[in-house]
Design an enzyme around this catalytic site. Structure first.
Site, short mmCIF file in Angstrom:
data_model
loop_
_atom_site.label_atom_id
_atom_site.label_comp_id
_atom_site.label_asym_id
_atom_site.label_seq_id
_atom_site.Cartn_x
_atom_site.Cartn_y
_atom_site.Cartn_z
N HIS A 140 0.82 -1.23 0.01
CA HIS A 140 -0.02 0.10 -0.09
C HIS A 140 0.73 1.31 0.02
O HIS A 140 1.68 1.48 0.73
CB HIS A 140 -1.16 -0.05 1.31
CG HIS A 140 -2.08 -0.83 1.22
ND1 HIS A 140 -2.14 -1.95 0.01
CD2 HIS A 140 -3.18 -0.85 1.75
CE1 HIS A 140 -3.34 -2.45 0.17
NE2 HIS A 140 -4.06 -1.68 1.19
N LYS A 578 -13.14 5.92 6.70
CA LYS A 578 -13.30 7.05 5.79
C LYS A 578 -14.74 7.14 5.62
O LYS A 578 -15.45 8.22 5.36
CB LYS A 578 -12.70 6.73 4.21
CG LYS A 578 -12.94 7.59 3.28
CD LYS A 578 -12.26 7.61 1.91
CE LYS A 578 -12.38 6.04 1.18
NZ LYS A 578 -13.54 6.05 0.62
#
Length: 915
Positions: A140, A578
């Site tokens: 990532h 998120k």
């Protein structure tokens, strides 16, 4: 002791800073150096006396400089950050050496605590026998530094070690100082931004290099420490410690939204791992052969070893040597020949699902054959009394093979549930099962899949005639079979389904696995663990119902029986944050683990959790051992997998001593939380309080981030999220689709951009308003929240992570980023909302922790942040200038983009925990 440590750290920083200053003067000129000093001084003054007007004046002063001067400043401050980080790393290493790696976070401390709670050695041994702890490396993209830069920093770390531990002679010290100066100069002249986006296999090679140079030496030491601690705490037990600590990777297997991860890339990733570990073993067995020069004239060699040597010579068609009186050395030479043959085979063989396969003679297809060969040596050495040799290099080699096999890192595969749905729909349509699978309800899909899995008819022909996407999904499962049978049976096995929302999503994968031959219930074979990934709030809240329906289905129950009655579940911290905000995300993950563990116990199924954590607090980051201790009591039980992502890989594994300490801290935390005491369990009133706090925090977060139409334009203009997409720090796209929405933005650029703009919003927003509402409704609420902070590890860790990320925010600089928004009135309104929530959250945290200021009780971290600020602040000001020029088209675009990306690298190095 603390004063001495700070003095040594200051000495390292001055040394590296002075050498960098000399390099700047010599290579960039006196004017460049004086400009750096001028800007640094202005930033320090601004820190001492914060003022928005003065901050704008400094930004405007920098705005008068040309691009070349700005890039020189970026380079100076960025390199200095990496040198500060290096000096702080050296301070951590120095502290570890001083205390000998002991302390409350050692393996021995955990074992003593477990013993003192009344646990017998047999119970602990049984626990370790079924335990599994797996750090899983991912690509990532929050590691902004190039591999070249990481290598230079590693070289500098080695030089600093030599300065501290090397020869004390004046000449020896001078030679090392010259080497440090040379490396600093070289770093100053090195590109810090990648010229091209790395490929998936580039990312594979980067993490394999780190594992090879660090973990292969560290892991045997960690096991030795754990084993020694066990036998010290339980005298006379003489218990070996099984290989419960292993390592995995997603790099080359994670295809969710990543078009460049194909079935062939997955096979190549496995091959690269095998080549790396086999080369290492060849070096190690050569060294072992040199050590084991024992002669049968002096050592009483047993018949098992001699028979093993004779059998290998016959198998490999190798003639007896003239020096046959050294049987251990002879066995090592034969092992080396097998390793060479295995390496040649791995390099040349292309796994083929449809091909008949017979392994070549003398090739290690898995760890078992190599382990057997090494254990023949080890047991014969013990039998003959040569225990020093058996307990030395031989034992370490056995441990390495037990942990890393002949594959190095076990590769996970991950794909989005939608890709499986589409593939199954095409297969069902072509086979005449169902013409409109995608139009069915979730329950109807479940029933259709269950019916097919209960039968035995094949659905997918050998020759594929589906869409390219469906063919790739099917080829992935076939590649898994080919790799397991023809490369290594230990190389992979876990298949993760992102965006799992219904039970049918797991049955789709089980059906595709059956069609490839991974799941053969009639033969009593399953070679795949099917792992749902629950990320968003609703899937986390319905996870128990999803698995309960699967556990009640006989065909899925058969799959679990064949996999040891174990169901792994991955929980995602990034997307849930998120979607729902910091507090609700953390609490939903906590409750989901409790629910699923309770279900597993009722059904006789062990539920094992895989934690998808990032480096930033907004993605589940923070100290790993504290995060483990904060899990719900009874949910770890010795079994844990956790991602190691982005910049945290270099931070935790970049130095051998720190890697060793990190792994021991993880072992400590897993052991402690697997034998919890009643004090760590939350009171019912605390759980009720968190239910309310989380709901309120999510409401405030959603009202702002998703429901306020002014938020998205502010986010896109007041942060560098658009420019981050051009930063070549990973092979994965920044968005799942071209749609402009918060939903489609990946969690990493979401967090990364808020860190860059100094808002740090994902790590705290909503917490302050929720606490304020809670206290308004409960006169005694503050006393409860404080008691929770003192006694409940979950709440302690959550609040401490929030205060760390709040301390890294800077609202004065954040307001300058708001100046980038075209609509100044909109910018003022949105920023005002952020500032108000920041103040409320900081006040709430200080009140709960009973501190006057953030980080008051963690002076080392506070000092570290304060030390960086005069250097990171100028980079933020420069980034503001560059973003304004780039967006206005005021200058050469390519050079401006490069300069912005250089500034992003620098801010990331300065702030740390960025992605």
């Amino acid at each position: 002791m603390q004063a001495a440590a700070q003095k040594a750290l200051g000495s390292d920083i001055r040394l590296l800073g002075d050498l960098l200053g000399y390099a700047i003067r010599r290579l960039a000129g006196e004017d460049a150096y004086q400009l750096v000093e001028e800007v640094r001084g202005a930033a320090k003054e601004l820190r001492a006396n914060p003022s928005l007007d003065e901050a704008r004046r400094l930004r405007d002063r920098l705005g008068q400089l040309d691009l070349s001067a700005l890039r020189g400043l970026i380079r100076a401050f960025s390199v200095f950050f990496d040198l500060i980080n290096l000096a702080e790393q050296q301070a951590r290493v120095r502290a570890l050496r001083t205390r000998g790696g002991g302390g409350s976070e050692s393996a021995e401390a955990a074992i003593r605590l477990i013993r003192d709670r009344g646990t017998a050695v047999g119970e602990l041994a049984d626990h370790l026998a079924r335990a599994i702890v797996v750090p899983v490396f991912t690509a990532h993209p929050s590691e902004a530094r190039r591999r070249t830069v990481l290598e230079k920093l590693a070289a500098l770390a080695g030089h600093l070690d030599r300065l501290e531990l090397g020869p004390p002679s004046v000449a020896g010290q001078a030679d090392t100082l010259r080497a440090v100066a040379e490396e600093v100069e070289s770093y100053w002249l090195t590109d810090t931004v990648r010229a091209a986006r790395p490929t998936v296999l580039d990312e594979v090679k980067q993490v394999l290099g780190l594992v090879e140079t660090r973990l292969l030496d560290v892991v045997p030491r960690v096991y030795r420490r754990v084993e020694a601690a066990l036998n010290r705490v339980y005298p006379g037990a003489d218990r070996p410690v099984p290989a419960f600590l292993r390592f995995g990777s997603w790099i080359g297997g994670d295809r969710d939204g990543h078009p460049n991860v194909t079935h062939s890339v997955t096979a190549d990733a496995v091959r690269l791992g095998q080549e790396t570990i086999l080369r290492h073993y060849l070096t190690r067995v050569d060294e072992l052969g040199r050590r084991l020069s024992h002669s049968d004239r002096f050592a009483a060699v047993g018949p098992e070893l001699r028979e093993s040597v004779a059998a290998d010579r016959l198998l490999l068609k190798v003639a007896a040597e003239t020096r046959d009186h050294e049987p251990y050395r002879a066995k090592c030479l034969l092992i080396a020949e097998k390793l060479r043959r295995t390496l040649d085979y791995v390099r040349t063989h292309a796994p083929d699902w449809a091909a008949e396969f017979a392994p070549p003679a003398g090739v290690y297809l898995g760890r078992d054959g190599l382990l057997a060969d090494l254990r023949v040596i080890e047991s014969d050495l013990r039998r003959s009394g040569a225990t020093a040799a058996a307990d030395g290099a031989v034992k370490d080699f056995v441990r390495l093979v037990d942990v890393f096999g002949v594959h190095l890192l076990t590769l996970d595969l991950r794909q989005h549930s939608g890709r499986h749905e589409q593939a199954v729909a095409e297969v069902f349509r072509a086979a005449g099962v169902c013409a409109n699978y995608l139009d069915l309800s979730a329950d109807e899909r479940f029933d259709a899949l269950a019916a097919e899995l209960a039968g035995t008819r094949p659905l997918i022909p050998a020759r594929l005639a589906y869409s390219a996407d469906a063919c790739e999904v099917i080829q992935t499962f076939r590649t898994m079979v080919a790799v397991l049978e023809q490369q290594s049976p230990d190389a992979l096995g876990t298949y993760i389904i992102s965006s799992t929302t219904t039970p049918a999503h797991l049955l789709e994968v089980l059906l595709l696995a059956r069609e490839a031959g991974l799941y053969r219930p009639a033969d009593g074979v399953s070679r795949i663990d099917i792992v749902p990934l629950f990320e968003a709030l609703e899937p986390l809240q319905t996870a128990k119902a999803i698995l309960a329906k699967l556990f009640a289905l006989p065909v899925y129950r058969r799959q679990l029986d064949l996999r040891g009655r174990l169901q792994e579940v991955m929980i995602g911290y990034s997307d849930s944050n998120k979607e729902s905000g910091f507090l609700q995300s953390a609490w939903a993950l906590y409750r989901a683990q409790e629910d699923l563990t309770e279900l597993g116990r009722a059904e006789g199924i062990a539920v094992q959790f895989f934690h998808g954590r990032g480096g930033a607090v907004g993605r589940g980051g923070g100290p790993a051992n504290r995060a483990i201790l904060a899990q719900p009591p009874g949910t770890v039980d010795g079994r844990l997998r956790v991602t190691e992502q982005g910049e945290m890989i270099a931070d935790r594994y970049g130095h051998s001593a720190i890697a060793e300490r990190h792994l021991e801290q993880v072992v400590n935390a897993v052991l402690r939380t697997s034998f919890p005491d009643d004090a760590s369990r939350p009171e019912p009133a605390w759980v009720e309080a968190l239910d309310g706090l989380a709901t309120a925090a999510r409401r405030h977060y959603r009202e702002f981030v998703y429901d306020d139409p002014e938020f998205l334009p502010y986010f896109e203009q007041a942060t560098c999220v658009g420019e981050i997409a051009e930063l070549k720090i990973g092979s994965r796209p920044a968005r799942r689709s071209a749609t402009r929405s918060i939903e489609q933005l990946r969690a990493i650029p979401w967090v990364f951009s808020w860190m860059q703009s100094r808002h740090t919003l994902p790590g705290w927003f909503g917490l302050g308003s929720a606490v304020r509402e809670f206290l308004a409704a409960r006169p005694a609420g503050l006393a409860m929240l404080r008691e929770m902070y003192r006694r409940w590890p979950f709440w302690t860790t959550l609040i401490d992570n929030a205060q760390m990320i709040l301390a890294k925010a800077d609202l004065v600089i954040a307001r300058l980023y708001a100046d980038l928004v075209d609509d100044s009135a909109l910018a003022a309104r949105v920023y005002g909302r952020i500032e108000a929530e920041y103040r409320a959250t900081a006040d709430a945290v200080c009140s709960i922790t009973e501190q006057a200021t953030l980080l008051e009780r963690t002076p080392i971290l506070k000092t570290s942040i304060e030390r960086r600020n005069p250097y990171v602040d100028p980079l933020s000001f420069i980034q503001l200038v560059l973003l304004k020029r780039l967006r206005a088209g005021d200058g050469p675009r390519e050079e401006l983009v490069t300069a912005v990306l250089e500034s992003i690298n620098g801010v990331a190095s300065g702030l740390k925990n960025t992605g």
